[in-house]
Design a protein around this motif. Structure first.
Motif, PDB file in Angstrom:
ATOM      1  N   PRO A  61       7.683  -3.632   7.869  1.00 43.92           N
ATOM      2  CA  PRO A  61       8.910  -3.333   7.386  1.00 43.92           C
ATOM      3  C   PRO A  61       8.676  -1.730   7.479  1.00 43.92           C
ATOM      4  O   PRO A  61       7.872  -1.011   7.737  1.00 43.92           O
ATOM      5  CB  PRO A  61       8.857  -3.661   6.088  1.00 43.92           C
ATOM      6  CG  PRO A  61       7.883  -4.638   5.807  1.00 43.92           C
ATOM      7  CD  PRO A  61       6.783  -4.286   6.739  1.00 43.92           C
ATOM      8  N   ALA A  62      10.245  -1.322   8.112  1.00 41.34           N
ATOM      9  CA  ALA A  62      10.326   0.240   8.203  1.00 41.34           C
ATOM     10  C   ALA A  62      10.346   0.595   6.771  1.00 41.34           C
ATOM     11  O   ALA A  62      11.351   0.066   5.721  1.00 41.34           O
ATOM     12  CB  ALA A  62      11.352   0.486   8.799  1.00 41.34           C
ATOM     13  N   SER A  63       9.526   1.596   6.292  1.00 41.58           N
ATOM     14  CA  SER A  63       9.650   2.603   4.971  1.00 41.58           C
ATOM     15  C   SER A  63       8.905   3.818   5.125  1.00 41.58           C
ATOM     16  O   SER A  63       8.862   4.080   6.223  1.00 41.58           O
ATOM     17  CB  SER A  63       8.837   1.605   3.914  1.00 41.58           C
ATOM     18  OG  SER A  63       7.473   1.525   4.243  1.00 41.58           O
ATOM     19  N   ASP A  64       8.857   4.254   3.808  1.00 44.67           N
ATOM     20  CA  ASP A  64       8.344   5.616   3.757  1.00 44.67           C
ATOM     21  C   ASP A  64       7.002   5.453   3.541  1.00 44.67           C
ATOM     22  O   ASP A  64       6.263   6.643   3.405  1.00 44.67           O
ATOM     23  CB  ASP A  64       8.950   6.345   2.787  1.00 44.67           C
ATOM     24  CG  ASP A  64       8.898   5.667   1.417  1.00 44.67           C
ATOM     25  OD1 ASP A  64       8.151   4.696   1.337  1.00 44.67           O
ATOM     26  OD2 ASP A  64       9.500   6.526   0.364  1.00 44.67           O
ATOM     27  N   GLY A  65       6.326   4.348   3.728  1.00 40.37           N
ATOM     28  CA  GLY A  65       4.784   4.224   3.472  1.00 40.37           C
ATOM     29  C   GLY A  65       4.306   3.736   2.349  1.00 40.37           C
ATOM     30  O   GLY A  65       3.043   3.855   2.015  1.00 40.37           O
TER      31      GLY A  65
ATOM     32  N   ILE B  63       3.412  -3.022   3.445  1.00 48.91           N
ATOM     33  CA  ILE B  63       3.216  -2.298   4.925  1.00 48.91           C
ATOM     34  C   ILE B  63       3.132  -3.447   6.070  1.00 48.91           C
ATOM     35  O   ILE B  63       3.035  -3.034   6.970  1.00 48.91           O
ATOM     36  CB  ILE B  63       2.035  -1.580   4.608  1.00 48.91           C
ATOM     37  CG1 ILE B  63       0.676  -2.364   4.264  1.00 48.91           C
ATOM     38  CG2 ILE B  63       2.388  -0.438   3.890  1.00 48.91           C
ATOM     39  CD1 ILE B  63      -0.595  -1.657   4.020  1.00 48.91           C
ATOM     40  N   ALA B  64       3.032  -4.643   5.358  1.00 48.68           N
ATOM     41  CA  ALA B  64       2.839  -5.726   6.502  1.00 48.68           C
ATOM     42  C   ALA B  64       3.059  -7.089   5.862  1.00 48.68           C
ATOM     43  O   ALA B  64       2.987  -7.372   4.692  1.00 48.68           O
ATOM     44  CB  ALA B  64       1.601  -5.730   7.191  1.00 48.68           C
TER      45      ALA B  64
ATOM     46  N   GLY C 266       0.569  -1.119   0.094  1.00 46.34           N
ATOM     47  CA  GLY C 266       0.174   0.086   0.104  1.00 46.34           C
ATOM     48  C   GLY C 266       0.821   1.281   0.098  1.00 46.34           C
ATOM     49  O   GLY C 266       2.077   1.199  -0.260  1.00 46.34           O
ATOM     50  N   ASP C 267       0.277   2.347   0.278  1.00 43.70           N
ATOM     51  CA  ASP C 267       0.988   3.573   0.519  1.00 43.70           C
ATOM     52  C   ASP C 267       0.264   4.297   1.787  1.00 43.70           C
ATOM     53  O   ASP C 267      -0.396   3.551   2.451  1.00 43.70           O
ATOM     54  CB  ASP C 267       0.781   4.269  -0.932  1.00 43.70           C
ATOM     55  CG  ASP C 267      -0.814   4.769  -1.063  1.00 43.70           C
ATOM     56  OD1 ASP C 267      -1.709   4.830  -0.182  1.00 43.70           O
ATOM     57  OD2 ASP C 267      -1.094   4.823  -2.485  1.00 43.70           O
ATOM     58  N   THR C 268       0.841   5.377   2.069  1.00 43.59           N
ATOM     59  CA  THR C 268       0.598   6.296   3.089  1.00 43.59           C
ATOM     60  C   THR C 268      -1.245   6.510   3.249  1.00 43.59           C
ATOM     61  O   THR C 268      -1.665   6.668   4.286  1.00 43.59           O
ATOM     62  CB  THR C 268       1.072   7.595   3.017  1.00 43.59           C
ATOM     63  OG1 THR C 268       0.691   8.382   1.713  1.00 43.59           O
ATOM     64  CG2 THR C 268       2.477   7.616   3.099  1.00 43.59           C
ATOM     65  N   GLY C 269      -1.962   6.374   2.379  1.00 40.94           N
ATOM     66  CA  GLY C 269      -3.156   6.344   2.297  1.00 40.94           C
ATOM     67  C   GLY C 269      -4.027   4.811   2.643  1.00 40.94           C
ATOM     68  O   GLY C 269      -5.369   5.114   2.922  1.00 40.94           O
TER      69      GLY C 269
ATOM     70  N   ALA D  15      -6.149  -3.089   1.780  1.00 42.20           N
ATOM     71  CA  ALA D  15      -5.060  -3.894   1.093  1.00 42.20           C
ATOM     72  C   ALA D  15      -5.573  -5.099   0.806  1.00 42.20           C
ATOM     73  O   ALA D  15      -6.058  -5.780   1.690  1.00 42.20           O
ATOM     74  CB  ALA D  15      -3.705  -3.795   1.561  1.00 42.20           C
ATOM     75  N   LYS D  16      -5.153  -5.537  -0.360  1.00 39.26           N
ATOM     76  CA  LYS D  16      -5.465  -7.008  -0.728  1.00 39.26           C
ATOM     77  C   LYS D  16      -4.268  -8.021  -0.551  1.00 39.26           C
ATOM     78  O   LYS D  16      -3.125  -7.525  -0.713  1.00 39.26           O
ATOM     79  CB  LYS D  16      -5.704  -7.291  -2.231  1.00 39.26           C
ATOM     80  CG  LYS D  16      -6.100  -8.503  -2.740  1.00 39.26           C
ATOM     81  CD  LYS D  16      -6.309  -8.636  -4.051  1.00 39.26           C
ATOM     82  CE  LYS D  16      -6.414 -10.303  -4.433  1.00 39.26           C
ATOM     83  NZ  LYS D  16      -6.569 -10.438  -5.887  1.00 39.26           N
ATOM     84  N   PRO D  17      -4.510  -9.169   0.296  1.00 40.03           N
ATOM     85  CA  PRO D  17      -3.318  -9.851   0.749  1.00 40.03           C
ATOM     86  C   PRO D  17      -2.744 -10.699  -0.523  1.00 40.03           C
ATOM     87  O   PRO D  17      -3.596 -11.120  -1.310  1.00 40.03           O
ATOM     88  CB  PRO D  17      -4.006 -10.818   1.920  1.00 40.03           C
ATOM     89  CG  PRO D  17      -5.366 -10.886   1.699  1.00 40.03           C
ATOM     90  CD  PRO D  17      -5.771  -9.677   1.046  1.00 40.03           C
ATOM     91  N   THR D  18      -1.576 -10.944  -0.547  1.00 36.77           N
ATOM     92  CA  THR D  18      -0.949 -11.584  -1.365  1.00 36.77           C
ATOM     93  C   THR D  18       0.098 -12.717  -0.989  1.00 36.77           C
ATOM     94  O   THR D  18       0.540 -12.764   0.093  1.00 36.77           O
ATOM     95  CB  THR D  18       0.056 -10.714  -2.479  1.00 36.77           C
ATOM     96  OG1 THR D  18      -0.795  -9.816  -2.969  1.00 36.77           O
ATOM     97  CG2 THR D  18       0.568 -11.613  -3.464  1.00 36.77           C
ATOM     98  N   GLN D  19      -0.185 -14.073  -1.310  1.00 39.14           N
ATOM     99  CA  GLN D  19       0.299 -15.172  -0.654  1.00 39.14           C
ATOM    100  C   GLN D  19       1.543 -15.658  -1.686  1.00 39.14           C
ATOM    101  O   GLN D  19       1.615 -15.579  -2.905  1.00 39.14           O
ATOM    102  CB  GLN D  19      -0.562 -16.341  -0.719  1.00 39.14           C
ATOM    103  CG  GLN D  19      -1.715 -16.068   0.329  1.00 39.14           C
ATOM    104  CD  GLN D  19      -2.643 -17.170   0.265  1.00 39.14           C
ATOM    105  OE1 GLN D  19      -2.581 -18.310  -0.336  1.00 39.14           O
ATOM    106  NE2 GLN D  19      -3.737 -17.105   1.045  1.00 39.14           N
ATOM    107  N   SER D  20       2.665 -16.092  -0.953  1.00 38.70           N
ATOM    108  CA  SER D  20       3.626 -16.618  -1.700  1.00 38.70           C
ATOM    109  C   SER D  20       4.214 -17.727  -0.623  1.00 38.70           C
ATOM    110  O   SER D  20       4.313 -17.951   0.502  1.00 38.70           O
ATOM    111  CB  SER D  20       4.843 -15.772  -2.232  1.00 38.70           C
ATOM    112  OG  SER D  20       5.189 -14.965  -0.969  1.00 38.70           O
ATOM    113  N   ARG D  21       4.985 -18.884  -1.160  1.00 44.53           N
ATOM    114  CA  ARG D  21       5.327 -19.871  -0.648  1.00 44.53           C
ATOM    115  C   ARG D  21       7.082 -20.157  -0.479  1.00 44.53           C
ATOM    116  O   ARG D  21       7.485 -19.920  -1.569  1.00 44.53           O
ATOM    117  CB  ARG D  21       5.031 -21.340  -0.894  1.00 44.53           C
ATOM    118  CG  ARG D  21       3.157 -21.464  -0.663  1.00 44.53           C
ATOM    119  CD  ARG D  21       2.740 -22.672  -1.111  1.00 44.53           C
ATOM    120  NE  ARG D  21       1.352 -22.784  -1.050  1.00 44.53           N
ATOM    121  CZ  ARG D  21       0.271 -22.393  -1.466  1.00 44.53           C
ATOM    122  NH1 ARG D  21       0.469 -21.818  -2.706  1.00 44.53           N
ATOM    123  NH2 ARG D  21      -0.930 -22.594  -1.118  1.00 44.53           N
ATOM    124  N   ALA D  22       7.526 -20.519   0.402  1.00 45.97           N
ATOM    125  CA  ALA D  22       8.906 -20.982   0.396  1.00 45.97           C
ATOM    126  C   ALA D  22       9.230 -22.116   1.254  1.00 45.97           C
ATOM    127  O   ALA D  22       8.701 -22.539   2.131  1.00 45.97           O
ATOM    128  CB  ALA D  22       9.770 -19.751   1.386  1.00 45.97           C
TER     129      ALA D  22
END
Length: 99
Positions: free
Chosen positions: A46-50, A54-55, A10-13, A89-96
């Motif tokens: 994560p630390a970021s500028d927004g 975001i998670a 996402g972003d700051t909004g 926000a829409k969650p996105t899944q990935s596997r490892a």
């Protein structure tokens, strides 16, 4: 062990309630998917500028079959219905998997 990463961009909004996510949603995920082989779930912000990620939720499952069982279970509908309570926000899944 197989990891399922659920990321939210996402972003700051973009609305994202960290308190709800960590104190309500993650316990719901553990309750719903634990019987299917989910061992742990942890949230990271994560630390970021927004802008961007975001998670991140890291879910550790016993194996790939456990992930499939959890995702295909009737409880997943409840997990996904809860997303609207903490984010737009829409969650996105990935596997490892370990090498």
């Amino acid at each position: 062990m197989t990891m399922l990463f659920v990321t939210y961009a996402g972003d700051t909004g973009t609305r994202f309630d960290r308190d709800y996510y960590t104190n309500t949603h993650l316990p719901l995920v553990l309750e719903a998917w634990g019987p299917h082989g989910l061992e742990t779930a942890a949230a990271f912000f994560p630390a970021s500028d927004g802008v961007g990620t975001i998670a991140v939720c890291v879910c550790r499952f016993q194996n790939e079959a456990a992930i499939r069982s959890a995702i295909n279970s009737p409880q997943t509908e409840r997990v996904m219905a809860d997303v609207k309570h903490f984010t737009d926000a829409k969650p996105t899944q990935s596997r490892a998997v370990p090498l």
